[in-house]
Design a protein around this motif. Structure first.
Motif, PDB file in Angstrom:
ATOM      1  N   LEU A  43       0.826  -1.207   0.000  1.00  0.00           N
ATOM      2  CA  LEU A  43       0.000   0.000   0.000  1.00  0.00           C
ATOM      3  C   LEU A  43       0.861   1.259   0.000  1.00  0.00           C
ATOM      4  N   LEU A  44       1.894   1.277   0.835  1.00  0.00           N
ATOM      5  CA  LEU A  44       2.794   2.432   0.892  1.00  0.00           C
ATOM      6  C   LEU A  44       3.505   2.636  -0.442  1.00  0.00           C
ATOM      7  N   LYS A  45       3.932   1.545  -1.053  1.00  0.00           N
ATOM      8  CA  LYS A  45       4.611   1.635  -2.342  1.00  0.00           C
ATOM      9  C   LYS A  45       3.672   2.190  -3.412  1.00  0.00           C
ATOM     10  N   ILE A  95       4.520   6.406  -0.437  1.00  0.00           N
ATOM     11  CA  ILE A  95       4.704   6.868   0.937  1.00  0.00           C
ATOM     12  C   ILE A  95       5.974   6.249   1.484  1.00  0.00           C
ATOM     13  N   GLU A  96       6.858   7.087   1.985  1.00  0.00           N
ATOM     14  CA  GLU A  96       8.117   6.621   2.548  1.00  0.00           C
ATOM     15  C   GLU A  96       8.235   7.073   3.995  1.00  0.00           C
ATOM     16  N   GLN A  97       8.966   6.307   4.746  1.00  0.00           N
ATOM     17  CA  GLN A  97       9.256   6.720   6.112  1.00  0.00           C
ATOM     18  C   GLN A  97      10.364   7.771   6.111  1.00  0.00           C
ATOM     19  N   PRO A  98      10.311   8.699   7.079  1.00  0.00           N
ATOM     20  CA  PRO A  98       9.356   8.745   8.183  1.00  0.00           C
ATOM     21  C   PRO A  98       8.040   9.414   7.783  1.00  0.00           C
ATOM     22  N   TYR A  99       6.953   8.881   8.308  1.00  0.00           N
ATOM     23  CA  TYR A  99       5.650   9.494   8.066  1.00  0.00           C
ATOM     24  C   TYR A  99       4.894   9.593   9.393  1.00  0.00           C
ATOM     25  N   VAL A 100       3.912  10.484   9.412  1.00  0.00           N
ATOM     26  CA  VAL A 100       3.029  10.635  10.570  1.00  0.00           C
ATOM     27  C   VAL A 100       1.601  10.404  10.111  1.00  0.00           C
ATOM     28  N   CYS A 101       0.768   9.924  11.016  1.00  0.00           N
ATOM     29  CA  CYS A 101      -0.641   9.692  10.699  1.00  0.00           C
ATOM     30  C   CYS A 101      -1.512  10.749  11.379  1.00  0.00           C
ATOM     31  N   ILE A 102      -2.402  11.321  10.615  1.00  0.00           N
ATOM     32  CA  ILE A 102      -3.401  12.257  11.129  1.00  0.00           C
ATOM     33  C   ILE A 102      -4.752  11.578  10.976  1.00  0.00           C
ATOM     34  N   HIS A 103      -5.462  11.402  12.071  1.00  0.00           N
ATOM     35  CA  HIS A 103      -6.762  10.712  12.037  1.00  0.00           C
ATOM     36  C   HIS A 103      -7.821  11.683  12.573  1.00  0.00           C
ATOM     37  N   GLU A 153       8.703  19.631   9.350  1.00  0.00           N
ATOM     38  CA  GLU A 153       9.748  18.937  10.113  1.00  0.00           C
ATOM     39  C   GLU A 153      10.348  17.779   9.317  1.00  0.00           C
ATOM     40  N   GLY A 154       9.823  17.541   8.119  1.00  0.00           N
ATOM     41  CA  GLY A 154      10.392  16.505   7.264  1.00  0.00           C
ATOM     42  C   GLY A 154       9.628  15.197   7.240  1.00  0.00           C
ATOM     43  N   PHE A 155       8.431  15.189   7.772  1.00  0.00           N
ATOM     44  CA  PHE A 155       7.631  13.973   7.798  1.00  0.00           C
ATOM     45  C   PHE A 155       6.583  13.993   6.696  1.00  0.00           C
ATOM     46  N   GLN A 156       6.420  12.867   6.041  1.00  0.00           N
ATOM     47  CA  GLN A 156       5.317  12.736   5.097  1.00  0.00           C
ATOM     48  C   GLN A 156       4.033  12.575   5.903  1.00  0.00           C
ATOM     49  N   VAL A 157       2.975  13.206   5.452  1.00  0.00           N
ATOM     50  CA  VAL A 157       1.714  13.202   6.195  1.00  0.00           C
ATOM     51  C   VAL A 157       0.736  12.238   5.531  1.00  0.00           C
ATOM     52  N   GLY A 173      -3.408  -1.451  11.669  1.00  0.00           N
ATOM     53  CA  GLY A 173      -2.506  -1.576  12.808  1.00  0.00           C
ATOM     54  C   GLY A 173      -1.054  -1.451  12.395  1.00  0.00           C
ATOM     55  N   ALA A 174      -0.700  -2.049  11.260  1.00  0.00           N
ATOM     56  CA  ALA A 174       0.669  -1.956  10.757  1.00  0.00           C
ATOM     57  C   ALA A 174       1.007  -0.518  10.367  1.00  0.00           C
ATOM     58  N   LEU A 175       0.054   0.171   9.743  1.00  0.00           N
ATOM     59  CA  LEU A 175       0.262   1.562   9.334  1.00  0.00           C
ATOM     60  C   LEU A 175       0.550   2.447  10.544  1.00  0.00           C
TER      61      LEU A 175
END
Length: 358
Positions: free
Chosen positions: A184-186, A190-198, A223-227, A264-266
């Motif tokens: 899914l990320l590929k 989406i690459e790390q580091p990423y943050v999740c907004i829910h 700050e350099g994080f993918q959202v 959960g993995a995400l």
């Protein structure tokens, strides 16, 4: 509080039915109690009676349950509209099992106790309100309203004579779900580091405004994080509003993580999760992802995370501001993601539970 231990013999219990027909966060918060019960009664076959979605929990909460029975709804329970044609068959299915022990872990028992008594188990444990119906005076306890939700259920376990040693939430992610996440990320680059907004919750009044989530997300992007914005299919429009308010690019995955293990993995692999008072906040605790949880006017006594170092509660009578959330988020991100070592005081949460519930 004085929770008397039951005198019944745990080793005599060969079958248990647990009634907890609620949502993700509710089941996760009962997880430490489920595991304590399993450790105390390894010989028992444990059945969960819950909502249809919870059937998959045997994969994500291994060791807790052996069987599952779908709850068809009942008057007074808003989580599922009752199907009156299915209720007699449901009760017959449960009664035919002739359980040794039924546990009412739905809530204070005002509505649930009469239903669980109809399960026909040899003994019934759980909660009751003073002056209201109590199906078993020895194995039921007065509902401990002031305790955090996790500790409420651990208090019940201790009342039954079960040893309680751990209050940490848990959620197991199978390897196939980890692999599905990588795909899914590929697909979304989406690459790390990423943050999740829910930004969503199961009640509109619990929702922090989307423009506030967008402002926090922009700072994290700087700050350099993918959202990555998450949510259910029903919350996709709300998630898209966050992207529309943002000045930085972000990915909307709302509705694309319908598999609970992939979700959960995400969350597990994110550097941070920012969310409201909803099941995702408990999932973040269970997979050890640092989180900032925005409480509007919900139950800040019973439902916030116990670990306030890696999981920050933000609430204010005058309203939660963007800056409050940003400060907590940046503080968490600037901390090393080290293994859990307990609260900063050096006192474990479970030891506080034992002191608080004496």
């Amino acid at each position: 509080m004085d929770y008397a231990r039951s005198s019944f013999c745990l080793s005599d219990i060969k079958s248990i039915v647990i009634f907890r027909a609620l949502l993700l966060g509710d089941l996760l918060c009962a997880g430490p109690a489920f595991l304590s019960l399993r450790a105390a009664m390894p010989q028992a076959r444990i059945t969960l009676v819950s909502l249809p979605w919870a059937r998959a929990l045997r994969s994500y909460m291994p060791g807790c349950f052996d069987d599952f029975i779908e709850f068809p709804g009942y008057p007074g329970f808003p989580e599922r509209k009752m199907d009156p044609t299915r209720l007699p068959g449901f009760l017959r299915e449960v009664q035919e099992q002739k359980y040794d022990l039924a546990l009412q872990m739905q809530g204070n028992g005002y509505i649930a106790n009469s239903l669980v008594a109809a399960f026909g188990a040899r003994r019934t444990g759980g909660y009751y309100l003073p002056g209201q119906y109590c199906p078993d005076r020895e194995l039921c306890m007065v509902y401990p309203e002031k305790l955090p939700e996790i500790w409420r259920h651990l208090a019940l376990m201790r009342h039954l004579g079960v040893t309680v040693n751990n209050d940490r939430l848990h959620f197991h992610v199978p390897e196939e779900d980890s692999q599905a996440l990588r795909e899914l990320l590929k697909a979304h680059r989406i690459e790390q580091p990423y943050v999740c907004i829910h930004p969503g919750t199961n009640a509109e009044w619990r929702c922090w405004p989307v423009e506030h989530y967008a402002a926090v997300a922009d700072i994290l992007a700087a700050e350099g994080f993918q959202v990555v914005v998450t949510g259910s299919a029903a919350e996709r429009e709300r998630a898209q509003h966050v992207l529309e308010y943002m000045h930085s690019p972000a990915i909307n995955l709302a509705g694309e993580t319908t598999n609970l293990g992939v979700l959960g993995a995400l969350i597990r692999d994110a550097s941070l999760t920012v969310c409201g008072d909803t099941g995702i906040s408990h999932l973040a605790c269970a997979v050890d992802c640092p989180s900032v949880v925005v409480f509007m006017r919900s139950e800040t006594e019973g439902w916030p995370p116990l670990d306030r170092i890696r999981h920050r509660l933000v609430c204010s009578i005058s309203g939660v501001t963007e800056q409050m959330v940003i400060e907590e988020a940046l503080d968490l991100l600037h901390l090393a993601r080290a293994p859990y070592s307990g609260p900063a005081t050096g006192i474990s949460a479970i030891s506080i539970f034992h002191q608080a519930s004496i």
